[in-house]
Design a protein around this motif. Sequence first.
Motif, PDB file in Angstrom:
ATOM      1  N   TYR A 305     -10.594  -6.192   2.204  1.00  0.00           N
ATOM      2  CA  TYR A 305     -11.158  -5.553   1.012  1.00  0.00           C
ATOM      3  C   TYR A 305     -11.413  -4.059   1.224  1.00  0.00           C
ATOM      4  CZ  TYR A 305     -11.648 -10.159  -1.072  1.00  0.00           C
ATOM      5  OH  TYR A 305     -11.376 -11.404  -1.601  1.00  0.00           O
ATOM      6  N   LEU A 306     -11.796  -3.660   2.435  1.00  0.00           N
ATOM      7  CA  LEU A 306     -12.008  -2.237   2.695  1.00  0.00           C
ATOM      8  C   LEU A 306     -10.709  -1.462   2.513  1.00  0.00           C
ATOM      9  CD1 LEU A 306     -13.679   0.174   3.651  1.00  0.00           C
ATOM     10  CD2 LEU A 306     -13.162  -0.488   6.015  1.00  0.00           C
ATOM     11  N   LEU A 307      -9.620  -1.989   3.044  1.00  0.00           N
ATOM     12  CA  LEU A 307      -8.325  -1.331   2.877  1.00  0.00           C
ATOM     13  C   LEU A 307      -7.871  -1.357   1.422  1.00  0.00           C
ATOM     14  CD1 LEU A 307      -6.249  -2.408   6.029  1.00  0.00           C
ATOM     15  CD2 LEU A 307      -7.485  -0.279   5.613  1.00  0.00           C
ATOM     16  N   GLN A 308      -8.278  -2.390   0.681  1.00  0.00           N
ATOM     17  CA  GLN A 308      -7.929  -2.442  -0.737  1.00  0.00           C
ATOM     18  C   GLN A 308      -8.632  -1.330  -1.518  1.00  0.00           C
ATOM     19  OE1 GLN A 308      -7.813  -6.200  -2.821  1.00  0.00           O
ATOM     20  NE2 GLN A 308      -7.467  -7.321  -0.917  1.00  0.00           N
ATOM     21  N   VAL A 309      -9.865  -1.006  -1.131  1.00  0.00           N
ATOM     22  CA  VAL A 309     -10.578   0.101  -1.771  1.00  0.00           C
ATOM     23  C   VAL A 309      -9.854   1.415  -1.482  1.00  0.00           C
ATOM     24  CG1 VAL A 309     -12.723   1.438  -1.793  1.00  0.00           C
ATOM     25  CG2 VAL A 309     -12.810  -1.064  -1.717  1.00  0.00           C
ATOM     26  N   GLY A 314      -6.040   5.806  -2.961  1.00  0.00           N
ATOM     27  CA  GLY A 314      -4.741   6.435  -2.743  1.00  0.00           C
ATOM     28  C   GLY A 314      -3.820   6.288  -3.944  1.00  0.00           C
ATOM     29  N   LEU A 315      -3.844   5.117  -4.563  1.00  0.00           N
ATOM     30  CA  LEU A 315      -2.988   4.852  -5.714  1.00  0.00           C
ATOM     31  C   LEU A 315      -3.356   5.743  -6.902  1.00  0.00           C
ATOM     32  CD1 LEU A 315      -0.716   2.983  -6.750  1.00  0.00           C
ATOM     33  CD2 LEU A 315      -2.489   1.387  -7.478  1.00  0.00           C
ATOM     34  N   LEU A 316      -4.654   5.891  -7.155  1.00  0.00           N
ATOM     35  CA  LEU A 316      -5.102   6.694  -8.289  1.00  0.00           C
ATOM     36  C   LEU A 316      -4.748   8.173  -8.112  1.00  0.00           C
ATOM     37  CD1 LEU A 316      -8.605   5.084  -8.963  1.00  0.00           C
ATOM     38  CD2 LEU A 316      -6.537   4.875 -10.358  1.00  0.00           C
ATOM     39  N   ILE A 317      -4.968   8.700  -6.918  1.00  0.00           N
ATOM     40  CA  ILE A 317      -4.684  10.118  -6.675  1.00  0.00           C
ATOM     41  C   ILE A 317      -3.187  10.369  -6.568  1.00  0.00           C
ATOM     42  CG2 ILE A 317      -5.082  12.063  -5.096  1.00  0.00           C
ATOM     43  CD1 ILE A 317      -7.757  10.767  -4.375  1.00  0.00           C
ATOM     44  N   ALA A 318      -2.459   9.428  -5.962  1.00  0.00           N
ATOM     45  CA  ALA A 318      -1.004   9.589  -5.821  1.00  0.00           C
ATOM     46  C   ALA A 318      -0.297   9.546  -7.166  1.00  0.00           C
ATOM     47  CB  ALA A 318      -0.451   8.505  -4.909  1.00  0.00           C
ATOM     48  N   SER A 319      -0.910   8.901  -8.153  1.00  0.00           N
ATOM     49  CA  SER A 319      -0.270   8.787  -9.472  1.00  0.00           C
ATOM     50  C   SER A 319      -0.084  10.135 -10.156  1.00  0.00           C
ATOM     51  CB  SER A 319      -1.090   7.850 -10.372  1.00  0.00           C
ATOM     52  OG  SER A 319      -2.379   8.396 -10.619  1.00  0.00           O
ATOM     53  N   VAL A 320      -0.851  11.153  -9.721  1.00  0.00           N
ATOM     54  CA  VAL A 320      -0.701  12.492 -10.313  1.00  0.00           C
ATOM     55  C   VAL A 320      -0.164  13.497  -9.288  1.00  0.00           C
ATOM     56  CG1 VAL A 320      -2.465  12.132 -12.067  1.00  0.00           C
ATOM     57  CG2 VAL A 320      -3.143  12.992  -9.810  1.00  0.00           C
ATOM     58  N   PRO A 365       5.524  -2.153   2.701  1.00  0.00           N
ATOM     59  CA  PRO A 365       5.556  -0.783   3.230  1.00  0.00           C
ATOM     60  C   PRO A 365       5.107   0.257   2.213  1.00  0.00           C
ATOM     61  CG  PRO A 365       7.575  -1.952   3.789  1.00  0.00           C
ATOM     62  CD  PRO A 365       6.846  -2.795   2.795  1.00  0.00           C
ATOM     63  N   PHE A 366       5.469   0.059   0.941  1.00  0.00           N
ATOM     64  CA  PHE A 366       5.116   1.041  -0.083  1.00  0.00           C
ATOM     65  C   PHE A 366       3.623   1.005  -0.387  1.00  0.00           C
ATOM     66  CE2 PHE A 366       9.597   0.016  -0.707  1.00  0.00           C
ATOM     67  CZ  PHE A 366      10.151   1.282  -0.659  1.00  0.00           C
ATOM     68  N   LEU A 367       3.024  -0.187  -0.404  1.00  0.00           N
ATOM     69  CA  LEU A 367       1.578  -0.284  -0.595  1.00  0.00           C
ATOM     70  C   LEU A 367       0.836   0.316   0.587  1.00  0.00           C
ATOM     71  CD1 LEU A 367       1.308  -3.918  -2.021  1.00  0.00           C
ATOM     72  CD2 LEU A 367       1.104  -1.780  -3.298  1.00  0.00           C
ATOM     73  N   THR A 368       1.386   0.141   1.785  1.00  0.00           N
ATOM     74  CA  THR A 368       0.759   0.695   2.987  1.00  0.00           C
ATOM     75  C   THR A 368       0.721   2.217   2.936  1.00  0.00           C
ATOM     76  OG1 THR A 368       1.566  -1.202   4.257  1.00  0.00           O
ATOM     77  CG2 THR A 368       0.851   0.706   5.508  1.00  0.00           C
ATOM     78  N   ILE A 369       1.732   2.814   2.325  1.00  0.00           N
ATOM     79  CA  ILE A 369       1.757   4.280   2.183  1.00  0.00           C
ATOM     80  C   ILE A 369       0.542   4.757   1.392  1.00  0.00           C
ATOM     81  CG2 ILE A 369       3.015   6.248   1.199  1.00  0.00           C
ATOM     82  CD1 ILE A 369       5.606   4.614   1.727  1.00  0.00           C
ATOM     83  N   TYR A 370       0.166   4.004   0.353  1.00  0.00           N
ATOM     84  CA  TYR A 370      -1.000   4.392  -0.450  1.00  0.00           C
ATOM     85  C   TYR A 370      -2.293   4.299   0.369  1.00  0.00           C
ATOM     86  CZ  TYR A 370       1.946   4.204  -4.603  1.00  0.00           C
ATOM     87  OH  TYR A 370       2.946   4.444  -5.526  1.00  0.00           O
ATOM     88  N   GLY A 372      -2.492   4.773   3.688  1.00  0.00           N
ATOM     89  CA  GLY A 372      -2.464   5.952   4.541  1.00  0.00           C
ATOM     90  C   GLY A 372      -2.747   7.229   3.777  1.00  0.00           C
ATOM     91  N   TYR A 373      -2.218   7.308   2.573  1.00  0.00           N
ATOM     92  CA  TYR A 373      -2.442   8.473   1.713  1.00  0.00           C
ATOM     93  C   TYR A 373      -3.912   8.565   1.307  1.00  0.00           C
ATOM     94  CZ  TYR A 373      -1.730  11.606  -2.315  1.00  0.00           C
ATOM     95  OH  TYR A 373      -1.802  12.641  -3.216  1.00  0.00           O
ATOM     96  N   GLY A 374      -4.493   7.426   0.923  1.00  0.00           N
ATOM     97  CA  GLY A 374      -5.896   7.406   0.518  1.00  0.00           C
ATOM     98  C   GLY A 374      -6.825   7.771   1.655  1.00  0.00           C
ATOM     99  N   LEU A 375      -6.527   7.276   2.864  1.00  0.00           N
ATOM    100  CA  LEU A 375      -7.335   7.604   4.027  1.00  0.00           C
ATOM    101  C   LEU A 375      -7.274   9.095   4.336  1.00  0.00           C
ATOM    102  CD1 LEU A 375      -9.131   6.410   6.212  1.00  0.00           C
ATOM    103  CD2 LEU A 375      -7.089   5.915   7.553  1.00  0.00           C
ATOM    104  N   ASN A 376      -6.095   9.674   4.190  1.00  0.00           N
ATOM    105  CA  ASN A 376      -5.938  11.113   4.409  1.00  0.00           C
ATOM    106  C   ASN A 376      -6.710  11.928   3.372  1.00  0.00           C
ATOM    107  OD1 ASN A 376      -4.590  13.303   5.887  1.00  0.00           O
ATOM    108  ND2 ASN A 376      -3.512  13.652   3.976  1.00  0.00           N
ATOM    109  N   ILE A 377      -6.702  11.462   2.133  1.00  0.00           N
ATOM    110  CA  ILE A 377      -7.448  12.132   1.060  1.00  0.00           C
ATOM    111  C   ILE A 377      -8.950  12.108   1.350  1.00  0.00           C
ATOM    112  CG2 ILE A 377      -8.140  11.938  -1.371  1.00  0.00           C
ATOM    113  CD1 ILE A 377      -5.411  13.199  -1.065  1.00  0.00           C
TER     114      ILE A 377
END
Length: 428
Positions: A305-309, A314-320, A365-370, A372-377
């Motif tokens: 669940y932590l990774l899902q958050v 990541g998904l919300l910010i990557a969308s723009v 793999p594509f979900l995992t990118i989000y 990693g992206y979210g953690l970086n954000i």
Amino acid sequence: MNNNDDIRINFFHKRADSIIVFFIILIFLLIYFIFRSNVIGYWESVSIYSILEPNSYPPLPNIQIRGDSTGGQGLGYPLLILTKYLSNFFTLSFFSLKYLYLIYSCFFLILFYFFIKKISDRYVSIFSLIILIFNPYFIYMSTFISAQQISLVLIFLLLFLISDLKNKTSFSYFALTSISISLVLMHYIYGRYLLIVILLYYFFDHLLNKRFNEIDFLKSINKFLKLITLSLLILILSYPPNLGLIFSKELFLPLIDGEIGIFDYNIFQLFYLNFDYFLKVFFFSGDSELYFNIINGEKVRVFDYLLQVILLIGLLIASVDKKMMIINIITLTLIILICFSYSDFNESKVTNSSISVYRFYMCIPFLTIYVGYGLNIILNHFKLFQNKKSIICVFLISLFSIFSFFKMDTSHDKYKEIKDNINNEDYK
């Protein structure tokens, strides 16, 4: 800064990337050999049988006409059958086939890292890769003898090549990109849909990054038409029967039971109920520890669940984020395809579905990118972390790796417990 300084900096970055990928692959191999299970997967057994049977077809460059994971119709998936012939160098067996898929997965990890770095940055690549190699779906399914892992290698090879197409002029690079297109097209059906999406995206990206004028417009069209034409010629000349399938509706709509349901149901109801099922099974399921179930096609939660958050952030910010647009489009396409899978309904609930872990694995793999992206954000958001980002990065990776390792170990102990019970004659 002179050219010599630029060369030294580029060399340093390439060397650093190579060292990072090398050590991450070593970690992946270590995890695999600790937690591997010498069990043949439910659907995997079909492809193993078709590959190992004495009268199986030679590795012809044919387009597979069925959209399942094993290639049970026609001549089978050519690259799966090619694996049989490669494994003969190591003595043909179940284990030699598995180890070849382990090599394919290592190639995938290399392409995955460098493509993500190309569209984002090194931190996103590192986070995504570490999270991926500790994901049970990847640990178990990366060596499954089925079409998905080879398809992921081909898709990321295509992404890596075509993303630089506008900056490359050599014929060898052009030909290699055409070959990668041909390989994606002849393989798993989801890859064919992604191929269309990738070609359209990079065509418009190639077009819109230039000043809009008639000459550049015609040059872009000419370049991509040549690319597609060469790819189709490769398929037809290497195996002439491909010609009939290229212009057939079955190239994208294989009308075979259990694959797609849009001809049997109201497509809006199908999409809604499958999407609801998809979320409940893979994201909100309580079964997050019995990861060995994946081997036999059973579905468990893909992220804690932590990774899902973090995934949601990541998904919300990557969308723009324009740089993440190709990942957004591919992920959306895969989810739509999954939600149009064939399912049986009873009182507005899915009672039986072809949405399997094999099919869903393409999304991992594509979900995992989000993630990693979210953690970086998150790290970039706090000024305290920015000056010590490398240290924080190492700390988080170490912490996450240790946590994941113990969680996998707990799950693996349960697998061994069930294995012992099965071997016990009193077990019912």
